[in-house]
Motif scaffolding. Structure first.
Motif, PDB file in Angstrom:
ATOM      1  N   GLY A   1      13.964  70.826  65.499  1.00 46.51           N
ATOM      2  CA  GLY A   1      14.493  69.944  66.555  1.00 46.51           C
ATOM      3  C   GLY A   1      13.359  69.269  67.312  1.00 46.51           C
ATOM      4  O   GLY A   1      13.397  68.058  67.561  1.00 46.51           O
TER       5      GLY A   1
ATOM      6  N   TYR B   1      13.599  72.429  73.591  1.00 46.53           N
ATOM      7  CA  TYR B   1      13.446  73.137  72.314  1.00 46.53           C
ATOM      8  C   TYR B   1      12.545  74.357  72.473  1.00 46.53           C
ATOM      9  O   TYR B   1      11.357  74.220  72.770  1.00 46.53           O
TER      10      TYR B   1
ATOM     11  N   GLN C   1      17.597  77.542  71.703  1.00 44.90           N
ATOM     12  CA  GLN C   1      18.464  77.323  70.534  1.00 44.90           C
ATOM     13  C   GLN C   1      19.276  78.585  70.235  1.00 44.90           C
ATOM     14  O   GLN C   1      20.424  78.504  69.802  1.00 44.90           O
TER      15      GLN C   1
ATOM     16  N   ARG D   1      23.820  66.250  69.125  1.00 46.33           N
ATOM     17  CA  ARG D   1      22.531  65.959  68.461  1.00 46.33           C
ATOM     18  C   ARG D   1      22.776  65.704  66.981  1.00 46.33           C
ATOM     19  O   ARG D   1      23.626  66.368  66.368  1.00 46.33           O
TER      20      ARG D   1
ATOM     21  N   TYR E   1      20.097  64.740  63.739  1.00 45.70           N
ATOM     22  CA  TYR E   1      18.728  64.419  63.329  1.00 45.70           C
ATOM     23  C   TYR E   1      18.488  64.720  61.853  1.00 45.70           C
ATOM     24  O   TYR E   1      18.748  65.829  61.397  1.00 45.70           O
TER      25      TYR E   1
END
Ligand code: COA
Length: 170
Positions: free
Chosen positions: A19, A44, A49, A94, A96
């Motif tokens: 991340g 992060y 997390q 999110r 990515y």
């Protein structure tokens, strides 16, 4: 070839590293290093997390090439901005894809699974925020059926930015 699975708490450390790296790679060219560093510090870390992966209102999906992460997506339940408007909203919080995997269909496959996961939780509207200057992501979301419905503020470090809010029915 990538496969997609639900993340588990043991994925926290690799998700934190992935991340942070993908966020930095996406935004460091257009932002001050201090703002990016401040944001990374508070967003992060394995403990953060780990809490996300245990949170009942957050769903995390991982796309993997063997045991290497290629992409991740997170859905988050909670209140939506007024401009979202649709019934039973859920946020794509999110999304990515590793640079090596961009433009290769991983994003599309992950989006389909993410929308399915939203439907499975009873959502009928998906919404997301994307930086007004992130034109590649906006183009991708439009291809996935999202429409621009408004704007909202996003704070990167100490920088006040404008995100577009994009919405699609499920
Ligand atoms: C956004 C993201 C998920 C899209 O996945 P992808 O695999 O790159 O998506 P695709 O290649 O299928 O689609 C991107 C589209 O943007 C277009 N595009 C590429 N660069 C562009 C640019 N600089 N400006 C505008 N459009 C651009 C591509 O041509 C493509 O459209 P096309 O299929 O009609 O040619 C991925 O690029 C990514 O993870 N980026 C970094 C992280 C990020 O920005 N996440 C979103 C945060 S809200």
């Amino acid at each position: 070839m990538t496969t997609i699975r639900r993340a588990i708490p043991d994925d926290a450390a690799s998700l934190a590293a992935f991340g942070a790296r993908t966020f930095r790679e996406t935004f460091e060219v257009d932002n001050s290093p201090d703002d990016v560093a401040l944001y990374l510090e508070t967003t992060y870390a394995p403990a953060l997390q780990s809490a996300e992966l245990r949170h009942p209102g957050i769903v995390t999906l991982l796309a993997e090439d063997g045991r290497r992460l290629a992409a991740y997506a997170q859905l988050r339940e909670g209140p939506a901005p007024e401009c979202v408007g649709g019934p039973a909203p859920i946020e794509i919080w999110r999304f990515y894809v590793d640079r090596d995997w961009q433009g290769r269909g991983v994003a599309h496959a992950l989006m389909l699974e993410t929308l399915e996961a939203g439907i499975a939780r009873g959502a009928r509207t998906a919404w997301l925020s994307v930086w007004e200057r992130n034109l590649r992501a906006q183009a991708f979301y439009r291809k996935c059926g999202f429409e621009d419905r408004g704007a909202r503020e996003f704070i990167l470090g100490r920088d006040r930015q404008t995100d577009r809010v994009m919405v699609r029915l499920l």
